[in-house]
Enzyme design. Structure first.
Site, PDB file in Angstrom:
ATOM      1  N   ARG A 212      68.885 -90.413 -44.207  1.00 43.93           N
ATOM      2  CA  ARG A 212      67.850 -89.709 -43.437  1.00 43.93           C
ATOM      3  C   ARG A 212      67.239 -90.639 -42.400  1.00 43.93           C
ATOM      4  O   ARG A 212      66.810 -91.740 -42.741  1.00 43.93           O
ATOM      5  CB  ARG A 212      66.746 -89.206 -44.364  1.00 43.93           C
ATOM      6  CG  ARG A 212      67.329 -88.291 -45.415  1.00 43.93           C
ATOM      7  CD  ARG A 212      66.402 -87.219 -45.853  1.00 43.93           C
ATOM      8  NE  ARG A 212      67.038 -86.504 -46.941  1.00 43.93           N
ATOM      9  CZ  ARG A 212      66.406 -85.742 -47.802  1.00 43.93           C
ATOM     10  NH1 ARG A 212      65.099 -85.587 -47.691  1.00 43.93           N
ATOM     11  NH2 ARG A 212      67.073 -85.116 -48.753  1.00 43.93           N
ATOM     12  N   GLU A 214      64.455 -91.382 -41.133  1.00 41.51           N
ATOM     13  CA  GLU A 214      63.020 -91.215 -41.357  1.00 41.51           C
ATOM     14  C   GLU A 214      62.267 -91.906 -40.228  1.00 41.51           C
ATOM     15  O   GLU A 214      62.418 -93.103 -40.012  1.00 41.51           O
ATOM     16  CB  GLU A 214      62.601 -91.812 -42.711  1.00 41.51           C
ATOM     17  CG  GLU A 214      63.237 -91.152 -43.923  1.00 41.51           C
ATOM     18  CD  GLU A 214      62.658 -89.774 -44.231  1.00 41.51           C
ATOM     19  OE1 GLU A 214      61.733 -89.328 -43.522  1.00 41.51           O
ATOM     20  OE2 GLU A 214      63.160 -89.137 -45.200  1.00 41.51           O
TER      21      GLU A 214
HETATM   22  P1  ATP Z   1      59.120 -86.713 -48.833  1.00 42.48           P
HETATM   23  O1  ATP Z   1      58.312 -85.493 -48.507  1.00 42.48           O
HETATM   24  O2  ATP Z   1      58.491 -87.577 -49.869  1.00 42.48           O
HETATM   25  O3  ATP Z   1      59.567 -87.459 -47.633  1.00 42.48           O
HETATM   26  P2  ATP Z   1      61.258 -84.861 -49.079  1.00 42.48           P
HETATM   27  O4  ATP Z   1      60.565 -83.676 -49.669  1.00 42.48           O
HETATM   28  O5  ATP Z   1      61.522 -84.897 -47.630  1.00 42.48           O
HETATM   29  O6  ATP Z   1      60.477 -86.204 -49.512  1.00 42.48           O
HETATM   30  P3  ATP Z   1      63.621 -84.014 -50.438  1.00 42.48           P
HETATM   31  O7  ATP Z   1      64.385 -83.421 -49.310  1.00 42.48           O
HETATM   32  O8  ATP Z   1      62.868 -83.113 -51.324  1.00 42.48           O
HETATM   33  O9  ATP Z   1      62.640 -85.125 -49.843  1.00 42.48           O
HETATM   34  O10 ATP Z   1      64.610 -84.984 -51.239  1.00 42.48           O
HETATM   35  C1  ATP Z   1      64.698 -85.026 -52.668  1.00 42.48           C
HETATM   36  C2  ATP Z   1      64.239 -86.375 -53.187  1.00 42.48           C
HETATM   37  O11 ATP Z   1      64.937 -87.445 -52.547  1.00 42.48           O
HETATM   38  C3  ATP Z   1      62.763 -86.679 -52.938  1.00 42.48           C
HETATM   39  O12 ATP Z   1      61.945 -86.110 -53.903  1.00 42.48           O
HETATM   40  C4  ATP Z   1      62.757 -88.196 -53.001  1.00 42.48           C
HETATM   41  O13 ATP Z   1      62.727 -88.631 -54.353  1.00 42.48           O
HETATM   42  C5  ATP Z   1      64.096 -88.573 -52.430  1.00 42.48           C
HETATM   43  N1  ATP Z   1      63.968 -88.955 -51.015  1.00 42.48           N
HETATM   44  C6  ATP Z   1      63.898 -88.134 -49.958  1.00 42.48           C
HETATM   45  N2  ATP Z   1      63.821 -88.812 -48.812  1.00 42.48           N
HETATM   46  C7  ATP Z   1      63.851 -90.116 -49.148  1.00 42.48           C
HETATM   47  C8  ATP Z   1      63.821 -91.326 -48.395  1.00 42.48           C
HETATM   48  N3  ATP Z   1      63.770 -91.328 -47.077  1.00 42.48           N
HETATM   49  N4  ATP Z   1      63.875 -92.503 -49.055  1.00 42.48           N
HETATM   50  C9  ATP Z   1      63.957 -92.515 -50.398  1.00 42.48           C
HETATM   51  N5  ATP Z   1      63.995 -91.416 -51.167  1.00 42.48           N
HETATM   52  C10 ATP Z   1      63.937 -90.222 -50.555  1.00 42.48           C
END
Ligand code: ATP
Ligand code: MG
Length: 434
Positions: A212, A214
């Site tokens: 991702r 981010e």
């Molecule tokens: P957040 O809102 O905390 O950024 P998200 O809701 O975007 O997370 P999801 O798409 O729900 O993330 O992804 C499922 C799981 O993957 C999350 O609950 C988290 O534990 C993990 N995750 C997501 N993005 C990341 C990241 N950039 N780095 C590490 N772990 C991540």
């Protein structure tokens, strides 16, 4: 005797031993020299009184640089004054690989090294037992997840990481050149594990990288993380999914408690098994609770970092480290989540661990027409998801699943300030090397 999976102990006294490792510390006092050798399992002191060892051994010791890799052959002797109760009197010392000096960073120095310096020289940083212990724990955690799910009838799968479309929103996609076409790095196995639900592989899981882009720098986001995903068909409701994750996280944390004692000691920490059953909080009640704690938040808003933290404190007071937040507004959730008809909510959940989301999931929309409708509502072109949608047109059972960030869970469990401590070579907006 070759050292295997342990350090020497007084029980090894009078045995011939071979020690291989890194020269952590060398002290030459004229009449006697000391060498502390470090390997994965601990430290061993080599004691070389000038009168008892050969001149070659003495000259190797006096010219040895810290962190060189050595092989010492000698005899173990009981020694009360030495930590561990045993020392080795060397017969020979061979330098397998000399270390240049100065070192890029110290391994045992007490001085606080900046995080960037540590990550720039991660091979050196990981020589510290406390940095390394995290990865031994991570490996056992992976093993425990595997064991639990296989016992529950799940099949481990491996879905593509080079994909044509994302599932978690366009802004965090990494684009790449795939021959003459654009492609992306997978943000999650979402679309593939769902397609598998139409095949008869009715319970699957995957532990693999997710990518991702981010945009913000936080202590819980990186650009490449390990996602533990599961999907199960023929569920009666979302509860079936919660049940598996709850039992899985319990099994993993309990298993770790009994299997990584030495590593936890190295980290100077303990872990505790979250109280089960995990309380289920509806999203709208979570908003109420956070509002009650004085935060400005409207119904419909994302709880956000601060909201999650605040809820974490409230739940901690009630004695809960892990708890569910369920039925988020459908608007806030991806197209593949099932709506709760007649309400603005959805069959979705997050699992939060001490004030931080570690997992998201829910019941999926398995009805073709409703799925297409939801895609349109989210501004997506169903045609670009044709390969996925096809799997819903020829018999798709009701199903649900989750994605859980393994490193997020470890970070909280081990009380580490930054998720990067749980990643060997972290990737973020700034860091691409090493
Ligand atoms: P957040 O809102 O905390 O950024 P998200 O809701 O975007 O997370 P999801 O798409 O729900 O993330 O992804 C499922 C799981 O993957 C999350 O609950 C988290 O534990 C993990 N995750 C997501 N993005 C990341 C990241 N950039 N780095 C590490 N772990 C991540
Ligand atoms: Mg989420």
């Amino acid at each position: 005797m070759l050292r295997g999976s342990r350090t020497l102990s007084p029980a090894d006294a009078e045995k011939n031993v071979i020690i291989k490792g890194w020269a952590q510390e060398i002290r030459n006092l004229g009449g006697i020299s000391f060498l502390i050798i470090r390997d994965r399992y601990g430290l061993v002191q080599v004691t070389a009184p000038k009168k008892k060892v050969s001149p070659e051994v003495m000259s190797t010791l006096t010219s040895l640089s810290r962190e060189s890799v050595v092989k010492v052959t000698g005899v173990a002797k009981a020694a009360n004054q030495v930590k561990g109760g045993v020392e080795v009197i060397p017969e020979s010392i061979e330098v397998l690989s000399p270390a240049a000096s100065p070192l890029p960073m110290g391994v045992v120095d007490k001085v606080n090294v900046e995080a960037d310096t540590r990550y720039d020289h991660r091979f050196m940083d990981l020589r510290k037992p406390e940095a390394r212990a995290v990865f031994e724990i991570k490996s056992v955690a992976h093993n425990l997840i595997d064991q639990f799910l296989v016992d529950e009838g799940f099949v481990e799968v491996f879905t593509p990481k080079i994909v044509a479309s994302g599932a978690e929103g366009g802004s965090t996609l990494f684009q790449l050149k795939y021959f003459d076409r654009p492609a992306y790095l997978a943000q999650s196995p979402q679309l593939y594990k769902q397609m598998l639900m139409s095949t008869g592989l009715d319970r699957v899981f995957e532990i693999g990288p997710a990518f991702r882009a981010e945009p913000s720098d936080t202590v819980r986001h990186v650009s490449e993380f390990i996602s533990f995903d599961g999907e199960m068909a023929f569920i009666d409701s979302m509860k079936d999914v919660l049940d598996i994750i709850e039992r899985c996280t319990q099994a993993v944390i309990k298993g770790l408690e009994s299997r990584v004692g030495p590593q936890l000691e190295t980290l100077n920490t303990t872990i505790s098994v979250p109280k089960a059953p995990y309380p289920v909080i509806e999203y709208k009640d979570a908003v109420d609770m956070v509002q009650g704690a004085g935060m400005k938040l409207e119904l419909g808003d994302d709880l956000g970092t601060e909201g999650e933290k605040s809820l974490g404190e409230i739940m901690k007071e009630k004695g809960h480290d892990m708890y569910w937040i369920v039925e988020y507004p459908e608007e806030a959730k991806p197209f593949y989540i099932m709506e709760k008809d007649g309400t603005p909510y959805s069959y979705s959940f997050d699992l939060d661990y001490m004030g931080q989301e570690i997992s998201s999931g829910g019941q999926r929309e398995h009805r073709y027409d409703r799925l297409v409708e939801r895609m349109r509502k989210k501004g997506l072109d169903p045609e670009s998801f044709r390969f996925y949608l096809d799997a819903f047109q020829y018999g798709m059972p009701p199903h649900g699943g989750w994605g859980l960030g393994v490193e997020r869970m470890l970070q909280k469990m081990l009380n580490l300030s930054n998720i990067r401590e749980t990643i060997l070579f972290p990737r973020d907006r700034i860091r691409l090397v090493p």
